[in-house]
Design a protein around this motif. Structure first.
Motif, PDB file in Angstrom:
ATOM      1  N   LEU A 210       1.261  -1.269  -0.024  1.00  0.00           N
ATOM      2  CA  LEU A 210       0.108   0.426  -0.010  1.00  0.00           C
ATOM      3  C   LEU A 210       0.944   1.447  -0.115  1.00  0.00           C
ATOM      4  N   ALA A 211       1.816   1.547   0.699  1.00  0.00           N
ATOM      5  CA  ALA A 211       2.707   2.069   1.037  1.00  0.00           C
ATOM      6  C   ALA A 211       3.392   2.508  -0.962  1.00  0.00           C
ATOM      7  N   GLY A 212       3.912   1.422  -0.849  1.00  0.00           N
ATOM      8  CA  GLY A 212       4.605   1.491  -2.363  1.00  0.00           C
ATOM      9  C   GLY A 212       4.301   1.839  -3.546  1.00  0.00           C
ATOM     10  N   HIS A 213       2.076   1.853  -3.549  1.00  0.00           N
ATOM     11  CA  HIS A 213       1.271   2.583  -4.345  1.00  0.00           C
ATOM     12  C   HIS A 213       1.321   3.938  -4.499  1.00  0.00           C
ATOM     13  N   ILE A 214       1.249   4.514  -2.504  1.00  0.00           N
ATOM     14  CA  ILE A 214       0.999   5.797  -2.638  1.00  0.00           C
ATOM     15  C   ILE A 214       2.122   6.190  -2.954  1.00  0.00           C
ATOM     16  N   SER A 215       3.923   5.669  -2.866  1.00  0.00           N
ATOM     17  CA  SER A 215       4.955   6.541  -2.915  1.00  0.00           C
ATOM     18  C   SER A 215       5.198   6.377  -4.660  1.00  0.00           C
ATOM     19  N   HIS A 216       4.579   6.210  -5.524  1.00  0.00           N
ATOM     20  CA  HIS A 216       4.624   6.147  -6.828  1.00  0.00           C
ATOM     21  C   HIS A 216       3.753   7.264  -7.124  1.00  0.00           C
ATOM     22  N   ARG A 217       2.681   7.782  -6.687  1.00  0.00           N
ATOM     23  CA  ARG A 217       1.941   8.901  -6.522  1.00  0.00           C
ATOM     24  C   ARG A 217       2.592  10.712  -6.458  1.00  0.00           C
ATOM     25  N   LEU A 218       3.111  10.461  -4.822  1.00  0.00           N
ATOM     26  CA  LEU A 218       3.906  11.112  -4.502  1.00  0.00           C
ATOM     27  C   LEU A 218       5.155  11.851  -4.603  1.00  0.00           C
ATOM     28  N   GLY A 219       6.595  10.051  -5.267  1.00  0.00           N
ATOM     29  CA  GLY A 219       7.077  10.568  -6.157  1.00  0.00           C
ATOM     30  C   GLY A 219       8.208  10.403  -4.650  1.00  0.00           C
ATOM     31  N   ARG A 220       8.280  10.132  -3.577  1.00  0.00           N
ATOM     32  CA  ARG A 220       8.917   9.678  -2.997  1.00  0.00           C
ATOM     33  C   ARG A 220       9.090   8.856  -2.385  1.00  0.00           C
ATOM     34  N   GLU A 221       9.360   7.705  -1.572  1.00  0.00           N
ATOM     35  CA  GLU A 221       9.271   6.612  -0.774  1.00  0.00           C
ATOM     36  C   GLU A 221       8.741   6.848   0.408  1.00  0.00           C
ATOM     37  N   LEU A 222       7.421   5.742   0.527  1.00  0.00           N
ATOM     38  CA  LEU A 222       6.839   5.417   2.589  1.00  0.00           C
ATOM     39  C   LEU A 222       7.812   4.391   3.024  1.00  0.00           C
ATOM     40  N   ALA A 223       7.734   4.858   4.174  1.00  0.00           N
ATOM     41  CA  ALA A 223       7.982   3.046   4.269  1.00  0.00           C
ATOM     42  C   ALA A 223       6.494   3.166   5.852  1.00  0.00           C
ATOM     43  N   PHE A 224       5.822   2.108   5.274  1.00  0.00           N
ATOM     44  CA  PHE A 224       5.122   0.695   6.513  1.00  0.00           C
ATOM     45  C   PHE A 224       5.285   0.950   7.435  1.00  0.00           C
ATOM     46  N   VAL A 225       4.375   1.962   8.848  1.00  0.00           N
ATOM     47  CA  VAL A 225       4.940   1.180  10.187  1.00  0.00           C
ATOM     48  C   VAL A 225       3.519   1.013  10.567  1.00  0.00           C
ATOM     49  N   SER A 226       3.784  -0.369  11.587  1.00  0.00           N
ATOM     50  CA  SER A 226       2.057  -0.856  12.159  1.00  0.00           C
ATOM     51  C   SER A 226       2.353  -0.430  13.297  1.00  0.00           C
ATOM     52  N   VAL A 227       1.117   0.247  13.789  1.00  0.00           N
ATOM     53  CA  VAL A 227       1.181   1.055  15.122  1.00  0.00           C
ATOM     54  C   VAL A 227       0.334   0.165  15.679  1.00  0.00           C
ATOM     55  N   ALA A 228       0.718   0.479  17.131  1.00  0.00           N
ATOM     56  CA  ALA A 228      -0.264   0.163  18.117  1.00  0.00           C
ATOM     57  C   ALA A 228      -1.655  -0.087  18.608  1.00  0.00           C
ATOM     58  N   PRO A 229      -2.469  -0.791  18.307  1.00  0.00           N
ATOM     59  CA  PRO A 229      -4.167  -0.349  18.658  1.00  0.00           C
ATOM     60  C   PRO A 229      -3.961   0.389  19.496  1.00  0.00           C
ATOM     61  N   ARG A 230      -3.432   0.466  21.086  1.00  0.00           N
ATOM     62  CA  ARG A 230      -3.778   1.263  21.817  1.00  0.00           C
ATOM     63  C   ARG A 230      -3.193   2.658  21.899  1.00  0.00           C
ATOM     64  N   ASP A 231      -2.645   2.657  20.828  1.00  0.00           N
ATOM     65  CA  ASP A 231      -1.780   3.970  20.985  1.00  0.00           C
ATOM     66  C   ASP A 231      -3.043   4.738  19.588  1.00  0.00           C
ATOM     67  N   PHE A 232      -3.497   3.518  18.648  1.00  0.00           N
ATOM     68  CA  PHE A 232      -4.475   4.465  18.081  1.00  0.00           C
ATOM     69  C   PHE A 232      -5.280   5.123  18.288  1.00  0.00           C
ATOM     70  N   GLU A 233      -5.924   3.585  19.380  1.00  0.00           N
ATOM     71  CA  GLU A 233      -7.015   4.419  19.965  1.00  0.00           C
ATOM     72  C   GLU A 233      -7.144   5.435  21.027  1.00  0.00           C
ATOM     73  N   ALA A 234      -5.648   5.401  21.205  1.00  0.00           N
ATOM     74  CA  ALA A 234      -6.300   6.985  22.778  1.00  0.00           C
ATOM     75  C   ALA A 234      -5.970   7.790  21.988  1.00  0.00           C
ATOM     76  N   GLY A 235      -5.214   8.264  20.419  1.00  0.00           N
ATOM     77  CA  GLY A 235      -5.881   9.326  19.300  1.00  0.00           C
ATOM     78  C   GLY A 235      -6.541   9.428  19.062  1.00  0.00           C
ATOM     79  N   LEU A 236      -7.529   8.097  18.430  1.00  0.00           N
ATOM     80  CA  LEU A 236      -9.149   8.219  18.179  1.00  0.00           C
ATOM     81  C   LEU A 236      -9.889   8.854  19.208  1.00  0.00           C
TER      82      LEU A 236
END
Length: 298
Positions: A210-236
């Motif tokens: 997924l990151a690679g496809h979006i990188s293609h559009r943006l013209g620069r490399e993206l790295a995918f990072v799997s976020v801990a769900p507890r951290d995601f929940e806190a932000g949400l």
């Protein structure tokens, strides 16, 4: 007779992102739909205001409809969801609605879980079916538009990181809201589309893909990072409140514990509803239409 009075298709909970996409999908097919909102301040022009907790309001809003599309809001209290589903089912039967399309918000594992996000939607499906109405359930996977949440988008556009709370190796059929709307509209308009469940999504991709496809559009490399769900929940929680955040994040907690489940992979979009899924590249081009580096979104 006004256009809204002439409508025979209703969209319940039309104010949210999913309901708006379904209304747009119907409009694209030339179908006049009745928008049914939950709050007076959010009711659409010439639409109906109806609270899911008030069966009498729903009955009024459903009068004259032949088909109804119902998207459950971000509510995960089991008692409340059951009450909402019963109210919708009973009002639809009394109003003479002949067909219901239920957008469950998510895929649902075949066996019961301890996750409210899954089990409340399973409950709602069961209640709607027990009403005797013909019901088609649309079960979407994870929305691409979730990547536009401020924290995720900042990482993409500023830090060169696509950070999201799914296992990097899990294959997910990422879905655009436009495709959800198109599928729902097709099912609502075509009574010959009658499978009990349609699992919708796009092409299966791992996080790095997924990151690679979006990188293609943006013209620069993206790295995918799997976020801990507890951290995601806190932000949400800062955006949705603790209860809704807990309900949404529960799905991601489950996916992290079951990375090989395949729950969010695969799609019946094209085969069942005749809709060609939007590719990730097409979605990215629409999201970043005038920029080769992602810095200038318009």
């Amino acid at each position: 007779m006004t256009q809204i009075e002439a409508a025979r298709v209703g969209v319940l909970c039309s104010q949210g992102a999913q309901g708006t996409a379904i209304m747009r999908g119907l409009g694209d097919r030339g179908v006049s739909a009745r928008a049914i909102g939950r709050r007076p301040s959010g009711a659409p022009p010439n639409g109906y205001c109806a609270d899911l907790g008030e069966a009498d309001q729903l009955l009024v809003a459903f009068q004259g409809l032949t088909s109804l599309c119902f998207t459950m809001p971000l509510v995960y209290d089991r008692k409340t969801v059951r009450r909402y589903a019963r109210n919708v089912a009973e009002a639809a039967v009394k109003a003479g609605v002949r067909r219901v399309v239920f957008n469950s918000n998510t895929r649902i594992p075949p066996s019961p879980t301890d996750v409210a996000g899954f089990e409340t939607r399973r409950d709602a499906e069961m209640i709607l079916r027990e009403s005797g109405l013909p019901v088609v359930v649309i079960r979407p996977t994870i929305y691409l538009e979730n990547l536009l949440a401020p924290a995720v988008l900042h990482g993409i556009e500023t830090d060169g990181v696509l950070a999201y709370p799914v296992p990097a190796e899990a294959r997910i059929a990422w879905l655009g809201l436009r495709d959800l709307g198109a599928v729902a509209a097709a099912v609502l308009e075509r009574e010959d589309v009658t499978p009990p469940v349609i699992e919708v999504g796009g092409a299966d991709l791992t996080g790095p893909e997924l990151a690679g496809h979006i990188s293609h559009r943006l013209g620069r490399e993206l790295a995918f990072v799997s976020v801990a769900p507890r951290d995601f929940e806190a932000g949400l929680a800062k955006v949705l409140g603790e209860d809704a955040a807990r309900g949404v994040a529960g799905l991601y907690h489950w996916l992290q514990r079951h990375p090989d489940s395949g729950l969010m992979s695969g799609s019946e979009t094209q085969a069942r509803a005749g809709i060609e899924p939007t590719s990730i590249i097409e979605w990215a081009e629409a999201t970043w239409p005038s920029s080769s580096n992602g810095a200038d979104r318009s």
